[in-house]
Design a protein around this motif. Structure first.
Motif, PDB file in Angstrom:
ATOM      1  N   ALA A   1       0.813  -1.164  -0.065  1.00 32.38           N
ATOM      2  CA  ALA A   1      -0.013   0.026   0.045  1.00 32.38           C
ATOM      3  C   ALA A   1       0.909   1.297  -0.042  1.00 32.38           C
ATOM      4  O   ALA A   1       0.714   2.130  -0.652  1.00 32.38           O
ATOM      5  CB  ALA A   1      -0.879   0.062   1.058  1.00 32.38           C
ATOM      6  N   LEU A   2       2.101   1.352   0.834  1.00 30.72           N
ATOM      7  CA  LEU A   2       2.897   2.562   0.822  1.00 30.72           C
ATOM      8  C   LEU A   2       3.335   2.443  -0.519  1.00 30.72           C
ATOM      9  O   LEU A   2       3.481   3.770  -1.150  1.00 30.72           O
ATOM     10  CB  LEU A   2       3.899   2.132   1.856  1.00 30.72           C
ATOM     11  CG  LEU A   2       3.776   2.450   3.194  1.00 30.72           C
ATOM     12  CD1 LEU A   2       4.801   2.235   4.006  1.00 30.72           C
ATOM     13  CD2 LEU A   2       3.009   4.221   3.685  1.00 30.72           C
TER      14      LEU A   2
ATOM     15  N   ILE B   1      12.628  18.079  -0.942  1.00 26.06           N
ATOM     16  CA  ILE B   1      12.671  17.180   0.227  1.00 26.06           C
ATOM     17  C   ILE B   1      11.610  16.225   0.236  1.00 26.06           C
ATOM     18  O   ILE B   1      11.602  15.099   0.579  1.00 26.06           O
ATOM     19  CB  ILE B   1      12.486  18.183   1.574  1.00 26.06           C
ATOM     20  CG1 ILE B   1      13.932  19.114   1.512  1.00 26.06           C
ATOM     21  CG2 ILE B   1      12.366  17.355   2.707  1.00 26.06           C
ATOM     22  CD1 ILE B   1      13.698  20.115   2.560  1.00 26.06           C
ATOM     23  N   ILE B   2      10.242  16.743  -0.283  1.00 20.92           N
ATOM     24  CA  ILE B   2       9.406  15.782  -0.358  1.00 20.92           C
ATOM     25  C   ILE B   2       9.307  14.722  -1.414  1.00 20.92           C
ATOM     26  O   ILE B   2       9.421  13.735  -1.294  1.00 20.92           O
ATOM     27  CB  ILE B   2       8.022  16.500  -0.225  1.00 20.92           C
ATOM     28  CG1 ILE B   2       7.906  17.433   0.964  1.00 20.92           C
ATOM     29  CG2 ILE B   2       6.917  15.874  -0.921  1.00 20.92           C
ATOM     30  CD1 ILE B   2       6.464  18.106   1.010  1.00 20.92           C
ATOM     31  N   PHE B   3       9.788  15.657  -2.596  1.00 16.62           N
ATOM     32  CA  PHE B   3       9.466  14.811  -4.051  1.00 16.62           C
ATOM     33  C   PHE B   3      10.621  13.812  -4.290  1.00 16.62           C
ATOM     34  O   PHE B   3      10.781  13.052  -5.149  1.00 16.62           O
ATOM     35  CB  PHE B   3       8.852  15.355  -4.991  1.00 16.62           C
ATOM     36  CG  PHE B   3       7.615  15.913  -4.827  1.00 16.62           C
ATOM     37  CD1 PHE B   3       6.487  14.957  -5.049  1.00 16.62           C
ATOM     38  CD2 PHE B   3       7.190  17.106  -4.575  1.00 16.62           C
ATOM     39  CE1 PHE B   3       5.154  15.640  -4.601  1.00 16.62           C
ATOM     40  CE2 PHE B   3       5.929  17.609  -4.352  1.00 16.62           C
ATOM     41  CZ  PHE B   3       4.987  16.568  -4.302  1.00 16.62           C
ATOM     42  N   ASP B   4      11.959  14.465  -3.866  1.00 18.41           N
ATOM     43  CA  ASP B   4      13.205  13.702  -4.147  1.00 18.41           C
ATOM     44  C   ASP B   4      13.758  12.767  -3.067  1.00 18.41           C
ATOM     45  O   ASP B   4      14.695  12.087  -3.171  1.00 18.41           O
ATOM     46  CB  ASP B   4      14.247  14.678  -4.639  1.00 18.41           C
ATOM     47  CG  ASP B   4      13.755  15.313  -6.020  1.00 18.41           C
ATOM     48  OD1 ASP B   4      12.869  14.835  -6.682  1.00 18.41           O
ATOM     49  OD2 ASP B   4      14.223  16.506  -6.066  1.00 18.41           O
ATOM     50  N   LEU B   5      13.047  13.012  -1.719  1.00 20.78           N
ATOM     51  CA  LEU B   5      13.786  12.471  -0.670  1.00 20.78           C
ATOM     52  C   LEU B   5      12.558  11.461   0.242  1.00 20.78           C
ATOM     53  O   LEU B   5      12.697  10.381   0.345  1.00 20.78           O
ATOM     54  CB  LEU B   5      14.468  13.253   0.150  1.00 20.78           C
ATOM     55  CG  LEU B   5      15.633  13.934  -0.360  1.00 20.78           C
ATOM     56  CD1 LEU B   5      16.213  14.991   1.053  1.00 20.78           C
ATOM     57  CD2 LEU B   5      16.813  13.009  -0.548  1.00 20.78           C
ATOM     58  N   ILE B   6      11.598  12.164   0.598  1.00 20.08           N
ATOM     59  CA  ILE B   6      10.611  11.546   1.333  1.00 20.08           C
ATOM     60  C   ILE B   6       9.744  10.535   0.602  1.00 20.08           C
ATOM     61  O   ILE B   6       9.605   9.403   1.138  1.00 20.08           O
ATOM     62  CB  ILE B   6       9.535  12.803   2.013  1.00 20.08           C
ATOM     63  CG1 ILE B   6      10.509  13.499   3.152  1.00 20.08           C
ATOM     64  CG2 ILE B   6       8.472  11.940   2.956  1.00 20.08           C
ATOM     65  CD1 ILE B   6       9.765  14.621   3.618  1.00 20.08           C
ATOM     66  N   LEU B   7       8.971  11.009  -0.569  1.00 20.85           N
ATOM     67  CA  LEU B   7       8.283  10.064  -1.106  1.00 20.85           C
ATOM     68  C   LEU B   7       8.962   8.741  -1.737  1.00 20.85           C
ATOM     69  O   LEU B   7       8.598   7.696  -1.823  1.00 20.85           O
ATOM     70  CB  LEU B   7       7.598  10.856  -2.448  1.00 20.85           C
ATOM     71  CG  LEU B   7       6.436  11.619  -1.821  1.00 20.85           C
ATOM     72  CD1 LEU B   7       5.777  12.533  -2.895  1.00 20.85           C
ATOM     73  CD2 LEU B   7       5.410  10.618  -1.054  1.00 20.85           C
TER      74      LEU B   7
ATOM     75  N   LEU C   1       9.617   6.542   1.270  1.00 19.20           N
ATOM     76  CA  LEU C   1       8.355   5.703   1.260  1.00 19.20           C
ATOM     77  C   LEU C   1       8.122   4.690   0.288  1.00 19.20           C
ATOM     78  O   LEU C   1       7.773   3.440   0.547  1.00 19.20           O
ATOM     79  CB  LEU C   1       7.124   6.765   1.463  1.00 19.20           C
ATOM     80  CG  LEU C   1       7.089   7.560   2.647  1.00 19.20           C
ATOM     81  CD1 LEU C   1       5.771   8.466   2.514  1.00 19.20           C
ATOM     82  CD2 LEU C   1       6.885   6.790   3.920  1.00 19.20           C
ATOM     83  N   PHE C   2       8.336   5.136  -0.990  1.00 18.43           N
ATOM     84  CA  PHE C   2       8.418   3.876  -1.779  1.00 18.43           C
ATOM     85  C   PHE C   2       9.356   2.849  -1.773  1.00 18.43           C
ATOM     86  O   PHE C   2       8.877   1.548  -1.670  1.00 18.43           O
ATOM     87  CB  PHE C   2       8.812   4.546  -3.501  1.00 18.43           C
ATOM     88  CG  PHE C   2       8.569   3.767  -4.574  1.00 18.43           C
ATOM     89  CD1 PHE C   2       7.319   3.418  -5.057  1.00 18.43           C
ATOM     90  CD2 PHE C   2       9.573   3.104  -4.988  1.00 18.43           C
ATOM     91  CE1 PHE C   2       7.208   2.573  -6.103  1.00 18.43           C
ATOM     92  CE2 PHE C   2       9.650   2.012  -6.269  1.00 18.43           C
ATOM     93  CZ  PHE C   2       8.332   1.913  -6.562  1.00 18.43           C
ATOM     94  N   VAL C   3      10.563   3.208  -1.467  1.00 17.11           N
ATOM     95  CA  VAL C   3      11.378   2.004  -1.068  1.00 17.11           C
ATOM     96  C   VAL C   3      11.157   1.311   0.233  1.00 17.11           C
ATOM     97  O   VAL C   3      11.578   0.100   0.206  1.00 17.11           O
ATOM     98  CB  VAL C   3      13.156   2.554  -1.119  1.00 17.11           C
ATOM     99  CG1 VAL C   3      14.088   1.450  -0.618  1.00 17.11           C
ATOM    100  CG2 VAL C   3      13.356   3.115  -2.304  1.00 17.11           C
TER     101      VAL C   3
ATOM    102  N   ILE D   1      -6.353   4.871   0.786  1.00 21.52           N
ATOM    103  CA  ILE D   1      -6.145   5.539   2.165  1.00 21.52           C
ATOM    104  C   ILE D   1      -4.970   6.191   2.194  1.00 21.52           C
ATOM    105  O   ILE D   1      -4.817   7.501   2.546  1.00 21.52           O
ATOM    106  CB  ILE D   1      -6.453   4.912   3.636  1.00 21.52           C
ATOM    107  CG1 ILE D   1      -7.948   4.256   3.655  1.00 21.52           C
ATOM    108  CG2 ILE D   1      -6.060   5.594   4.767  1.00 21.52           C
ATOM    109  CD1 ILE D   1      -8.244   3.218   4.788  1.00 21.52           C
ATOM    110  N   ASN D   2      -3.676   5.406   2.004  1.00 27.35           N
ATOM    111  CA  ASN D   2      -2.450   6.072   2.009  1.00 27.35           C
ATOM    112  C   ASN D   2      -2.150   7.080   0.829  1.00 27.35           C
ATOM    113  O   ASN D   2      -1.596   8.005   1.139  1.00 27.35           O
ATOM    114  CB  ASN D   2      -1.421   4.935   1.737  1.00 27.35           C
ATOM    115  CG  ASN D   2      -1.311   4.096   2.840  1.00 27.35           C
ATOM    116  OD1 ASN D   2      -1.381   4.586   4.116  1.00 27.35           O
ATOM    117  ND2 ASN D   2      -0.753   2.752   2.982  1.00 27.35           N
TER     118      ASN D   2
END
Length: 479
Positions: free
Chosen positions: A29-30, A59-65, A68-70, A120-121
């Motif tokens: 799901a993540l 920070i969000i689109f190149d690191l955080i997301l 989460l994908f990995v 939901i995620n």
């Protein structure tokens, strides 16, 4: 077909069987949710519509997301291995794995869980990303989320650009500016985390050219005309003697007939310069392109040998370099506040003592606030006991004003003190105009930059200089 049957039997069935566990399902799901958000962002970025130009998007689109994908991908095999080890320990490993059958309630519930969790995620991650980007586009984030921006944040609310978002001026338009901002913003974040950042932080060559920022709102060709500037000053004598200086600024521009005039008009042509420092305070070479296409070069008499370096095209920022983060000199700040009533000019020597206290060296703003207040109180208590007893409220207010002036201009922890950030408008407090118009930059024909632009009256006329009661103000009904 036989190969697919073998793949389904030996790989797909075991994968789905062991993958039907909470850890793997959450991981799937993540991964799916973060992937959908990333794809949506990439589509918006590619089409060039609706995307934010905030540098911290990286920070969000190149690191955080991607993280989460990995993470989701890692959780899937972890869950598979965890379920297999539990079944093996219990001796329940199947010899034949179940068929992929949506009619199987266990399998069907697992699929339903993945779909619901993914939705939901997706909502959570997408909403959080949007709100995060929206917040990072606000001046509050730029100025307060990062403590090293305290000096800039202190000057921003009292500037003429207080209602303009930081990203409007600091991020160039277009994909190149956007990408540069993302990379630079992420790098700056890492510098802050590692506690390895410059003190003070100087703008230098980091600002994008005015044509990609300032000119989105301002028209450099607009005819402004003249502007009357009235400056009030106070003396260091006991009475804090007040004087006024009146300057008629010829801002000028280009009128409806195409005629150039004033300060803006004199600089609307193609002018290049070479500076020997990143803050562009020392300019040994200036080149002006004439109407016939030829270039007149002006070289400072202080230059030793040929001047080499990168040529910069002069634009708005070379003069308006502190448009949103201007720091005052102690004299100018104190004169301005005294003209508004605090410190009260009725307090003997308040101008002189105020400057002494504000210019002293302090290790922190907290120490400055304590010692400035104590110093002013001690002075009047010992030197003017009658004033201390009779004008206590004015003394307390004067101390608060001095502390406020210091607090918005001096930041010891960032090594920002009086004069750290020069303002290139004018030439009274800093070199400013005199970086080029000093009469010392000469062409081969003997003309200087100043002589080419006629004389000082092209930019301004002094109507009155340090006069107690200028007649011009009385004639205008201004007292």
């Amino acid at each position: 077909m036989a190969n697919f049957d073998q793949f389904k039997k030996n790989w797909l069935r075991p994968f789905l069987f062991y993958g039907n566990n909470p850890i793997s399902l959450i991981g799937g799901a993540l991964t799916t949710a973060s992937a959908l958000v990333l794809i949506g962002f990439w589509v918006v970025e590619f089409l060039g519509h609706g995307g934010s130009n905030n540098p911290y998007l990286g920070i969000i689109f190149d690191l955080i997301l991607p993280g989460l994908f990995v993470l989701g991908l890692v959780l899937i095999p972890i869950g598979i291995l965890w379920r297999r080890s539990r079944l093996k320990a219990a001796g329940e490993l199947p010899s034949i794995y179940p068929e992929i059958d949506l009619g199987d309630p266990v399998f069907r519930h697992g699929i339903e869980f993945v779909v619901i969790a993914t939705f939901i995620n997706f909502v959570i991650v997408g909403t959080a990303s949007y709100r995060g980007v929206a917040y990072m586009d606000t001046p509050n984030f730029c100025g307060q989320a990062c403590h090293v921006m305290a000096p800039e944040w202190g000057a921003y609310p009292v500037s003429s650009h207080a209602g303009v978002a930081c990203t409007e001026c600091h991020i160039a338009a277009g994909i190149p500016g956007f990408v540069h901002a993302k990379v630079n913003g992420t790098k700056q974040l890492l510098m802050v985390v590692a506690h390895d950042y410059p003190r003070p932080i100087m703008a230098g060559d980091k600002l994008p050219p005015a044509r990609t920022t300032c000119l989105n709102c301002h028209n450099a060709d607009k005819e402004i005309g003249d502007k009357l500037l009235v400056e009030t000053s106070y003396g260091d004598d006991e009475k804090n003697s007040m004087t006024r200086t009146l300057v008629l600024l010829h801002v000028g521009g280009r009128d409806q007939f195409g005629h150039l005039s004033g300060i803006h008009g004199a600089h609307l042509g193609h002018i290049e310069y070479i500076s020997t420092d990143s803050n562009h305070q020392t300019i040994p070479w200036v080149g002006k392109t004439n109407d016939d296409g030829s270039v007149t070069e002006f070289v400072s008499a202080d230059a030793k040998g040929p001047v080499a370096g990168e040529k910069h095209i002069m634009d708005c920022i070379d003069c308006h370099n502190r448009a949103a983060h201007s720091f005052d000199t102690p004299e100018k700040a104190l004169n301005k506040d005294m003209a508004e009533g605090s410190p009260s000019a009725s307090l003997p020597f308040v101008h002189k003592q105020g400057l002494v206290l504000m210019k002293a060296s302090y290790t922190s703003q907290q120490e400055a606030a304590s010692k400035i207040t104590a110093g002013l109180e001690s002075y009047y208590r010992s030197q003017y006991p009658q004033i201390w007893n009779g004008q206590r409220a004015q003394i307390d207010q004067a101390a608060k004003t001095l502390v406020a002036i210091y607090s918005r201009n001096v930041f010891p922890f960032m090594k920002v003190t009086w004069g750290t950030h020069p303002n290139n408008i004018g030439h009274n407090d800093y070199p400013g105009c005199f970086r080029c118009h000093d009469g010392n930059h000469n062409a081969k024909n003997g003309k200087s930059v100043t002589s080419v632009t006629n004389d000082c009256s092209v930019c301004h006329n002094l109507l009155a200089v340090d006069e107690p009661n200028p007649k011009q103000l009385a004639d205008l009904g201004m007292h």
